[in-house]
Motif scaffolding. Structure first.
Motif, PDB file in Angstrom:
ATOM      1  N   VAL A   1       0.851  -1.190   0.000  1.00  0.00           N
ATOM      2  CA  VAL A   1       0.000   0.000   0.000  1.00  0.00           C
ATOM      3  C   VAL A   1       0.888   1.241   0.000  1.00  0.00           C
ATOM      4  O   VAL A   1       1.750   1.394   0.861  1.00  0.00           O
ATOM      5  CB  VAL A   1      -0.937   0.022   1.222  1.00  0.00           C
ATOM      6  N   SER A   2       0.683   2.118  -0.981  1.00  0.00           N
ATOM      7  CA  SER A   2       1.471   3.343  -1.075  1.00  0.00           C
ATOM      8  C   SER A   2       0.647   4.589  -0.755  1.00  0.00           C
ATOM      9  O   SER A   2       1.196   5.629  -0.406  1.00  0.00           O
ATOM     10  CB  SER A   2       2.078   3.482  -2.475  1.00  0.00           C
ATOM     11  N   GLU A   3      -0.665   4.475  -0.875  1.00  0.00           N
ATOM     12  CA  GLU A   3      -1.564   5.580  -0.554  1.00  0.00           C
ATOM     13  C   GLU A   3      -2.832   5.024   0.100  1.00  0.00           C
ATOM     14  O   GLU A   3      -3.298   3.942  -0.259  1.00  0.00           O
ATOM     15  CB  GLU A   3      -1.953   6.358  -1.817  1.00  0.00           C
ATOM     16  N   GLY A   4      -3.369   5.773   1.066  1.00  0.00           N
ATOM     17  CA  GLY A   4      -4.632   5.376   1.687  1.00  0.00           C
ATOM     18  C   GLY A   4      -4.498   4.527   2.927  1.00  0.00           C
ATOM     19  O   GLY A   4      -5.503   3.991   3.431  1.00  0.00           O
ATOM     20  N   MET A   5      -3.283   4.399   3.464  1.00  0.00           N
ATOM     21  CA  MET A   5      -3.104   3.555   4.655  1.00  0.00           C
ATOM     22  C   MET A   5      -3.861   4.112   5.850  1.00  0.00           C
ATOM     23  O   MET A   5      -4.418   3.350   6.654  1.00  0.00           O
ATOM     24  CB  MET A   5      -1.612   3.432   4.976  1.00  0.00           C
ATOM     25  N   ASP A   6      -3.896   5.430   5.989  1.00  0.00           N
ATOM     26  CA  ASP A   6      -4.621   6.025   7.109  1.00  0.00           C
ATOM     27  C   ASP A   6      -6.107   5.672   7.059  1.00  0.00           C
ATOM     28  O   ASP A   6      -6.731   5.418   8.098  1.00  0.00           O
ATOM     29  CB  ASP A   6      -4.454   7.550   7.104  1.00  0.00           C
ATOM     30  N   MET A   7      -6.673   5.663   5.849  1.00  0.00           N
ATOM     31  CA  MET A   7      -8.071   5.276   5.706  1.00  0.00           C
ATOM     32  C   MET A   7      -8.284   3.834   6.154  1.00  0.00           C
ATOM     33  O   MET A   7      -9.215   3.529   6.905  1.00  0.00           O
ATOM     34  CB  MET A   7      -8.513   5.442   4.244  1.00  0.00           C
ATOM     35  N   LEU A   8      -7.387   2.948   5.751  1.00  0.00           N
ATOM     36  CA  LEU A   8      -7.508   1.542   6.124  1.00  0.00           C
ATOM     37  C   LEU A   8      -7.399   1.346   7.636  1.00  0.00           C
ATOM     38  O   LEU A   8      -8.152   0.586   8.233  1.00  0.00           O
ATOM     39  CB  LEU A   8      -6.429   0.722   5.411  1.00  0.00           C
ATOM     40  N   LEU A   9      -6.457   2.063   8.251  1.00  0.00           N
ATOM     41  CA  LEU A   9      -6.280   1.946   9.695  1.00  0.00           C
ATOM     42  C   LEU A   9      -7.497   2.480  10.445  1.00  0.00           C
ATOM     43  O   LEU A   9      -7.791   2.049  11.559  1.00  0.00           O
ATOM     44  CB  LEU A   9      -5.022   2.683  10.135  1.00  0.00           C
ATOM     45  N   GLY A  10      -8.212   3.421   9.858  1.00  0.00           N
ATOM     46  CA  GLY A  10      -9.383   3.989  10.505  1.00  0.00           C
ATOM     47  C   GLY A  10     -10.626   3.117  10.432  1.00  0.00           C
ATOM     48  O   GLY A  10     -11.638   3.425  11.072  1.00  0.00           O
ATOM     49  N   LEU A  11     -10.560   2.018   9.690  1.00  0.00           N
ATOM     50  CA  LEU A  11     -11.734   1.149   9.567  1.00  0.00           C
ATOM     51  C   LEU A  11     -12.106   0.495  10.890  1.00  0.00           C
ATOM     52  O   LEU A  11     -13.272   0.245  11.163  1.00  0.00           O
ATOM     53  CB  LEU A  11     -11.478   0.065   8.508  1.00  0.00           C
ATOM     54  N   ALA A  12     -11.093   0.192  11.697  1.00  0.00           N
ATOM     55  CA  ALA A  12     -11.345  -0.422  13.008  1.00  0.00           C
ATOM     56  C   ALA A  12     -10.155  -0.176  13.914  1.00  0.00           C
ATOM     57  O   ALA A  12      -9.019  -0.462  13.547  1.00  0.00           O
ATOM     58  CB  ALA A  12     -11.580  -1.914  12.865  1.00  0.00           C
ATOM     59  N   THR A  13     -10.421   0.363  15.091  1.00  0.00           N
ATOM     60  CA  THR A  13      -9.343   0.591  16.053  1.00  0.00           C
ATOM     61  C   THR A  13      -9.345  -0.459  17.150  1.00  0.00           C
ATOM     62  O   THR A  13      -8.361  -0.622  17.862  1.00  0.00           O
ATOM     63  CB  THR A  13      -9.480   1.986  16.693  1.00  0.00           C
ATOM     64  N   SER A  14     -10.453  -1.177  17.294  1.00  0.00           N
ATOM     65  CA  SER A  14     -10.547  -2.237  18.302  1.00  0.00           C
ATOM     66  C   SER A  14     -11.696  -3.168  17.949  1.00  0.00           C
ATOM     67  O   SER A  14     -12.435  -2.932  16.989  1.00  0.00           O
ATOM     68  CB  SER A  14     -10.789  -1.646  19.694  1.00  0.00           C
ATOM     69  N   GLY A  15     -11.832  -4.230  18.758  1.00  0.00           N
ATOM     70  CA  GLY A  15     -12.908  -5.180  18.539  1.00  0.00           C
ATOM     71  C   GLY A  15     -14.293  -4.569  18.660  1.00  0.00           C
ATOM     72  O   GLY A  15     -15.269  -5.145  18.179  1.00  0.00           O
ATOM     73  N   GLU A  16     -14.380  -3.385  19.272  1.00  0.00           N
ATOM     74  CA  GLU A  16     -15.672  -2.732  19.408  1.00  0.00           C
ATOM     75  C   GLU A  16     -16.212  -2.263  18.058  1.00  0.00           C
ATOM     76  O   GLU A  16     -17.406  -2.001  17.918  1.00  0.00           O
ATOM     77  CB  GLU A  16     -15.563  -1.537  20.361  1.00  0.00           C
ATOM     78  N   ASP A  17     -15.336  -2.167  17.067  1.00  0.00           N
ATOM     79  CA  ASP A  17     -15.747  -1.740  15.731  1.00  0.00           C
ATOM     80  C   ASP A  17     -16.176  -2.914  14.853  1.00  0.00           C
ATOM     81  O   ASP A  17     -16.479  -2.726  13.676  1.00  0.00           O
ATOM     82  CB  ASP A  17     -14.594  -1.013  15.028  1.00  0.00           C
ATOM     83  N   LEU A  18     -16.200  -4.128  15.429  1.00  0.00           N
ATOM     84  CA  LEU A  18     -16.424  -5.326  14.639  1.00  0.00           C
ATOM     85  C   LEU A  18     -17.700  -6.060  15.045  1.00  0.00           C
ATOM     86  O   LEU A  18     -18.165  -5.944  16.174  1.00  0.00           O
ATOM     87  CB  LEU A  18     -15.239  -6.287  14.794  1.00  0.00           C
ATOM     88  N   LEU A  19     -18.234  -6.806  14.078  1.00  0.00           N
ATOM     89  CA  LEU A  19     -19.292  -7.771  14.354  1.00  0.00           C
ATOM     90  C   LEU A  19     -18.579  -9.074  14.670  1.00  0.00           C
ATOM     91  O   LEU A  19     -18.089  -9.767  13.775  1.00  0.00           O
ATOM     92  CB  LEU A  19     -20.200  -7.931  13.131  1.00  0.00           C
ATOM     93  N   LEU A  20     -18.473  -9.399  15.948  1.00  0.00           N
ATOM     94  CA  LEU A  20     -17.623 -10.500  16.369  1.00  0.00           C
ATOM     95  C   LEU A  20     -18.280 -11.859  16.217  1.00  0.00           C
ATOM     96  O   LEU A  20     -19.443 -12.040  16.531  1.00  0.00           O
ATOM     97  CB  LEU A  20     -17.193 -10.307  17.831  1.00  0.00           C
ATOM     98  N   ASN A  21     -17.497 -12.810  15.743  1.00  0.00           N
ATOM     99  CA  ASN A  21     -17.898 -14.204  15.699  1.00  0.00           C
ATOM    100  C   ASN A  21     -16.697 -14.984  16.193  1.00  0.00           C
ATOM    101  O   ASN A  21     -15.656 -14.993  15.551  1.00  0.00           O
ATOM    102  CB  ASN A  21     -18.282 -14.615  14.275  1.00  0.00           C
ATOM    103  N   ASN A  22     -16.829 -15.640  17.328  1.00  0.00           N
ATOM    104  CA  ASN A  22     -15.674 -16.283  17.950  1.00  0.00           C
ATOM    105  C   ASN A  22     -15.043 -17.361  17.084  1.00  0.00           C
ATOM    106  O   ASN A  22     -13.865 -17.685  17.233  1.00  0.00           O
ATOM    107  CB  ASN A  22     -16.079 -16.891  19.297  1.00  0.00           C
ATOM    108  N   ASP A  23     -15.832 -17.932  16.147  1.00  0.00           N
ATOM    109  CA  ASP A  23     -15.286 -18.975  15.301  1.00  0.00           C
ATOM    110  C   ASP A  23     -14.253 -18.455  14.318  1.00  0.00           C
ATOM    111  O   ASP A  23     -13.543 -19.222  13.690  1.00  0.00           O
ATOM    112  CB  ASP A  23     -16.409 -19.674  14.517  1.00  0.00           C
ATOM    113  N   ASP A  24     -14.190 -17.138  14.168  1.00  0.00           N
ATOM    114  CA  ASP A  24     -13.241 -16.554  13.220  1.00  0.00           C
ATOM    115  C   ASP A  24     -11.813 -16.948  13.552  1.00  0.00           C
ATOM    116  O   ASP A  24     -11.001 -17.155  12.668  1.00  0.00           O
ATOM    117  CB  ASP A  24     -13.361 -15.029  13.234  1.00  0.00           C
TER     118      ASP A  24
END
Length: 308
Positions: A263-286
């Motif tokens: 990745v050469s551009e847009g890394m900040d956008m990607l990092l902003g997608l989720a900062t912790s598990g609270e940003d995720l729909l969790l499924n323990n089987d993952d």
């Protein structure tokens, strides 16, 4: 008599220490048993997960296990071959490029109906070796990848072909994990069947209906590395799914995946997608790859992929 009591106290203290040591040993053995069960489940799974041709280190319930997946004995027959593999045009820091090999490149893609798929045909055998960049536009923003076409020509050729067929258009990225959830940090996309709702048991299984051989597998999965994923039980079965490493924490996984670029551009956008598990729909089987997914609460949808 008093001397005997002091001895009893000393013995009692030793017993307590021995009991504490025993409890610690039992706890360690329990974690090892859990890790073995999880690793066994992973080796049996048929999902295109982060666990692939190498060793995956995953945090589970406070412990750490390393799951080494098995290589399919029939991979030499079922996987496609690419010849030759040249040096990478873009190389992550601390990585030495492979020696350059002269001659034309020929890619082979083999039909595979073993997993859920959306078949749009097979890519051509002659890749475009001049491709330098891939830009992925999503509903959350865009990112650009500097391609390693010389080192991974058949992987790049495959993605280019699927892009022409609009295979990735309006596709949801089905898996987003953060270190506090799974010990790794990545975004995974490319399953045409994925619902990305954190519940669908087949998310992560979908492919484009063909497979091809590994390429450019000696690069560790540091921050920004873009690589192809494949079923956990076999190497040489790359398909439509790819992932972006979002942290150097993934270096613990090592190498073994077909890396297509950085990745050469847009890394900040990607990092902003989720900062912790609270940003995720969790499924323990993952974590064990036994079905389902850990998806972003705010969907990440690929709108279009372009090459230049």
């Amino acid at each position: 008599m008093r001397g005997q009591k002091r001895e009893d106290i000393a013995v009692s203290g030793d017993d307590r220490q021995n009991e504490e040591d025993r409890q610690r040993e039992l706890a360690r053995e329990h974690k090892e048993r859990q890790a073995k069960r999880a690793a066994d489940q992973t080796s049996k799974g048929r999902r295109n997960t982060f666990l692939g041709a190498g060793v995956a280190v995953v945090v589970v319930a406070g412990g750490i296990f390393a799951g080494t997946t098995m290589v399919d004995k029939g991979s030499e027959e079922t996987a496609a071959q690419s010849t030759p593999s040249a040096s990478a045009s873009v190389t992550p820091p601390g990585t030495s490029p492979s020696p350059t090999k002269k001659g034309p490149v020929t890619c082979t893609y083999k039909r595979d109906k073993s997993l859920p798929h959306k078949f749009v045909g097979l890519p051509g055998k002659k890749p475009n070796m001049k491709l330098k960049k891939m830009t992925v536009a999503t509903n959350r923003g865009s990112f650009t990848v500097d391609l390693m076409t010389e080192a991974a020509p058949c992987a790049v050729n495959s993605m280019r072909y699927l892009t022409k067929k609009k295979f990735y258009d309006d596709m949801k990225c089905h898996r987003l994990v953060t270190p506090d959830v799974a010990g790794v940090h990545m975004l995974q996309c490319g399953d045409p069947q994925a619902k990305a709702d954190g519940k669908n048991p087949t998310d992560g299984q979908g492919t484009a209906g063909y497979v091809y051989a590994d390429e450019n597998t000696d690069i560790p999965l540091g921050k920004g590395v873009v690589f192809m994923t494949q079923p956990s039980e076999a190497a040489g079965r790359n398909n439509s799914q790819f992932a972006i490493s979002l942290s150097d924490e993934n270096l613990q996984v090592g190498a073994g995946y077909s890396v297509i670029g950085m990745v050469s551009e847009g890394m900040d956008m990607l990092l902003g997608l989720a900062t912790s598990g609270e940003d995720l729909l969790l499924n323990n089987d993952d974590i064990t790859g036994d079905g389902g997914t850990t998806a972003p609460k705010k969907p990440v949808i690929i709108k279009k992929i372009t090459f230049s």
